[in-house]
Motif scaffolding. Structure first.
Motif, PDB file in Angstrom:
ATOM      1  N   PHE A 127      -4.726  13.903  -2.599  1.00 56.18           N
ATOM      2  CA  PHE A 127      -5.226  12.853  -1.711  1.00 56.18           C
ATOM      3  C   PHE A 127      -5.915  13.479  -0.509  1.00 56.18           C
ATOM      4  O   PHE A 127      -5.466  14.492   0.032  1.00 56.18           O
ATOM      5  CB  PHE A 127      -4.074  11.963  -1.239  1.00 56.18           C
ATOM      6  CG  PHE A 127      -3.499  11.089  -2.323  1.00 56.18           C
ATOM      7  CD1 PHE A 127      -4.073   9.865  -2.618  1.00 56.18           C
ATOM      8  CD2 PHE A 127      -2.398  11.506  -3.049  1.00 56.18           C
ATOM      9  CE1 PHE A 127      -3.555   9.060  -3.615  1.00 56.18           C
ATOM     10  CE2 PHE A 127      -1.876  10.712  -4.055  1.00 56.18           C
ATOM     11  CZ  PHE A 127      -2.459   9.482  -4.333  1.00 56.18           C
TER      12      PHE A 127
ATOM     13  N   ASN B 136       0.830  -1.209   0.000  1.00 53.85           N
ATOM     14  CA  ASN B 136       0.000   0.000   0.000  1.00 53.85           C
ATOM     15  C   ASN B 136       0.865   1.261   0.000  1.00 53.85           C
ATOM     16  O   ASN B 136       0.548   2.251  -0.678  1.00 53.85           O
ATOM     17  CB  ASN B 136      -0.930   0.000   1.218  1.00 53.85           C
ATOM     18  CG  ASN B 136      -2.007  -1.059   1.115  1.00 53.85           C
ATOM     19  OD1 ASN B 136      -2.321  -1.542   0.020  1.00 53.85           O
ATOM     20  ND2 ASN B 136      -2.591  -1.449   2.239  1.00 53.85           N
TER      21      ASN B 136
ATOM     22  N   SER C 184      -8.219   9.227  -3.522  1.00 50.28           N
ATOM     23  CA  SER C 184      -7.547   9.955  -4.590  1.00 50.28           C
ATOM     24  C   SER C 184      -8.621  10.784  -5.306  1.00 50.28           C
ATOM     25  O   SER C 184      -9.567  10.236  -5.870  1.00 50.28           O
ATOM     26  CB  SER C 184      -6.871   8.975  -5.557  1.00 50.28           C
ATOM     27  OG  SER C 184      -6.272   9.678  -6.616  1.00 50.28           O
TER      28      SER C 184
ATOM     29  N   THR D 212       2.231   1.715  -3.436  1.00 47.96           N
ATOM     30  CA  THR D 212       1.184   2.168  -4.360  1.00 47.96           C
ATOM     31  C   THR D 212       0.863   3.638  -4.140  1.00 47.96           C
ATOM     32  O   THR D 212       0.726   4.419  -5.095  1.00 47.96           O
ATOM     33  CB  THR D 212      -0.087   1.321  -4.161  1.00 47.96           C
ATOM     34  OG1 THR D 212       0.235  -0.043  -4.411  1.00 47.96           O
ATOM     35  CG2 THR D 212      -1.186   1.764  -5.111  1.00 47.96           C
ATOM     36  N   ARG D 213       0.756   4.038  -2.872  1.00 48.69           N
ATOM     37  CA  ARG D 213       0.430   5.435  -2.576  1.00 48.69           C
ATOM     38  C   ARG D 213       1.545   6.358  -3.042  1.00 48.69           C
ATOM     39  O   ARG D 213       1.290   7.429  -3.595  1.00 48.69           O
ATOM     40  CB  ARG D 213       0.204   5.609  -1.076  1.00 48.69           C
ATOM     41  CG  ARG D 213      -0.163   7.039  -0.697  1.00 48.69           C
ATOM     42  CD  ARG D 213      -0.516   7.147   0.751  1.00 48.69           C
ATOM     43  NE  ARG D 213      -0.837   8.526   1.103  1.00 48.69           N
ATOM     44  CZ  ARG D 213      -1.140   8.929   2.325  1.00 48.69           C
ATOM     45  NH1 ARG D 213      -1.178   8.052   3.316  1.00 48.69           N
ATOM     46  NH2 ARG D 213      -1.420  10.203   2.571  1.00 48.69           N
TER      47      ARG D 213
ATOM     48  N   SER E   9      -7.984   4.920  -2.413  1.00 45.23           N
ATOM     49  CA  SER E   9      -6.569   4.566  -2.574  1.00 45.23           C
ATOM     50  C   SER E   9      -6.095   3.618  -1.493  1.00 45.23           C
ATOM     51  O   SER E   9      -5.258   2.758  -1.733  1.00 45.23           O
ATOM     52  CB  SER E   9      -5.706   5.834  -2.562  1.00 45.23           C
ATOM     53  OG  SER E   9      -4.338   5.506  -2.629  1.00 45.23           O
ATOM     54  N   SER E  10      -6.637   3.749  -0.290  1.00 47.31           N
ATOM     55  CA  SER E  10      -6.234   2.888   0.825  1.00 47.31           C
ATOM     56  C   SER E  10      -7.397   2.783   1.797  1.00 47.31           C
ATOM     57  O   SER E  10      -8.019   3.806   2.148  1.00 47.31           O
ATOM     58  CB  SER E  10      -5.005   3.444   1.533  1.00 47.31           C
ATOM     59  OG  SER E  10      -4.671   2.670   2.665  1.00 47.31           O
TER      60      SER E  10
ATOM     61  N   GLU F  75       1.216   6.747  -6.733  1.00 51.06           N
ATOM     62  CA  GLU F  75       0.085   7.603  -7.083  1.00 51.06           C
ATOM     63  C   GLU F  75       0.383   9.064  -6.779  1.00 51.06           C
ATOM     64  O   GLU F  75       0.004   9.961  -7.551  1.00 51.06           O
ATOM     65  CB  GLU F  75      -1.165   7.139  -6.334  1.00 51.06           C
ATOM     66  CG  GLU F  75      -1.683   5.779  -6.809  1.00 51.06           C
ATOM     67  CD  GLU F  75      -2.893   5.329  -6.017  1.00 51.06           C
ATOM     68  OE1 GLU F  75      -3.183   5.963  -4.963  1.00 51.06           O
ATOM     69  OE2 GLU F  75      -3.555   4.362  -6.424  1.00 51.06           O
TER      70      GLU F  75
END
Length: 424
Positions: free
Chosen positions: A351, A317, A392, A320-321, A381-382, A324
């Motif tokens: 975000f 995560n 996001s 990925t964040r 996003s999470s 992004e």
């Protein structure tokens, strides 16, 4: 006035005094065990190609000329010993990085010596048809033992056998030797008695300390025929915690002066024996020395697996964040660069972090953000139920306008650079 001391008190005082004296003697003995010149640090391992035992006997008009001719001859002989193709002396000399003098005798017009030649691996690999990368064994703890005059010696004091192994350059060997220095407390831990132990736990503890997977024990039994006379050596190779026999051989030195050269040759012979045993699969690491393979409670194993899965997901995560966020920053920069002088409303990407103590709060926050005027898109996003989740968001307008719009819908808004954190 005279005080009388009972007999039992006098006995107790005498015992205490004796115990103190014994303790002082023991402390001095233990301290002496780790002091003094007890070990030889091994030389830094080179990955160059070393060829030793090259014997030369050359005569010339002067001693220096004889030496130079002998060294050139040794380089050619060493190259032939490696099995290299036919090359000129100058080509071979360009690949030589050093000459090691194992033994030499000089006269007015003569030079007799045993030399070692070291070839630069990068320069010679092309001619030898190999890149220099060889598959090596697991790390093997080396315990060189000297047996002489009825005593066994390892690291208790400096000795020629340990020196021969410390000065050995195993760069071309397939065996990954772990050579202790034998200094300080190592001389107490690594003794000849250790080679006879069978406790796997004890062996595993020692191997872990030195970063090794198994053990090799080269034994040199030296017999001095008479003072200043020949020295006969019987050499035995052993392996593993069970002291497994690998092989043996004998050598002879005409005098103690020639003992170091004999021991150097013995080291090379041992390396050949260990490499042969490695190719046959004889000196593979003993699986019983791996304490990590013991049984474990199923519940504990399940908890460990779950913890590892949670950590792996958290790392995924986070990656990925981060990706992004980098993409959002790049998109915002591109929009700013291309939108100058345009009446089209600015579109930003950022975000929004919000608390999500339960599923209901999570759904309500997403619905409220998506319903905020100017929001063109909001994707999860999470997700962290019981913690903080992340959206996001794409918004048509400036960040100040988005902060005002969220505040009108009852949120407290905090800024963190280009990102926002909202709460009720």
């Amino acid at each position: 006035m005279t005080l009388s001391v009972p007999p039992f008190a006098r006995v107790a005082i005498a015992i205490l005094a004796l115990a103190g004296a014994v303790a002082a003697l023991y402390a001095g003995w233990a301290n002496a065990q780790v002091q003094g010149d007890r070990g030889i640090a091994p030389l830094m391992v080179s990955t160059d190609i070393n060829v030793g035992g090259i014997e030369v006997n050359v005569t010339a008009d002067t001693a220096e000329e004889a030496r130079q001719k002998a060294w050139k001859q040794a380089q050619v002989l060493a190259w032939e010993k490696l099995g290299g193709p036919k090359l000129s002396e100058s080509q071979i000399q360009d690949m030589v990085s050093s000459i090691v003098i194992q033994h030499e005798e000089t006269g007015p017009k003569r030079y007799i010596a045993t030399l070692g030649v070291t070839f630069d691996r990068q320069r010679s690999a092309g001619y030898l048809g190999r890149s220099g990368e060889t598959r090596r064994s697991a790390p093997m703890l080396l315990l060189p033992v000297t047996i002489s005059a009825g005593s066994e010696l390892m690291y208790e004091q400096v000795n020629p056998w340990q020196r021969a192994w410390a000065e050995y350059q195993p760069g071309t060997s397939r065996v990954d030797y772990v050579r202790p220095a034998g200094q300080a407390g190592e001389s107490l831990l690594l003794t000849y008695g250790q080679t006879g132990r069978r406790s796997r736990y004890w062996w595993a503890t020692i191997l872990d300390q030195f970063g090794a997977a198994d053990v090799l024990v080269p034994i040199a039994e030296l017999r001095y025929l008479y003072p200043g006379g020949p020295v006969e050596g019987r050499f035995v190779a052993r392996h593993g915690p069970d002291n497994e026999y690998l092989g043996s051989f004998t050598m002879r030195a005409d005098s103690p002066r020639q003992l170091p050269a004999m021991l150097n040759r013995a080291v090379e012979k041992f390396d050949e024996m260990f490499v042969t045993a490695l190719e046959k699969g004889t000196i593979r690491p003993d699986p019983t020395l791996n304490r990590g393979r013991g049984s474990i409670d199923p519940d504990i194993a399940r908890l460990i697996a779950q913890s590892r899965a949670i950590l792996a997901q958290a790392e995924a995560n986070a990656r990925t964040r981060q990706t992004e966020e980098e993409n959002v920053a790049d998109a915002n920069a591109a929009q700013v660069a291309t939108g100058e002088g345009d009446d089209t409303p600015q579109v930003i990407n950022l975000f929004i972090t919000f608390p999500s103590p339960d599923a209901a709060a999570f759904d309500a926050a997403i619905s409220t953000v998506r319903g905020t005027p100017g929001i063109r898109g909001a994707s999860v996003s999470s997700t962290a139920i019981g913690g903080s989740s992340v959206l996001s968001v794409t918004y048509a307008g400036s960040q100040d306008e988005l902060v005002g719009a969220l505040a009108q819908r009852g949120y407290n808004v905090q800024r963190d650079g280009s990102n926002l954190t909202i709460s009720r």
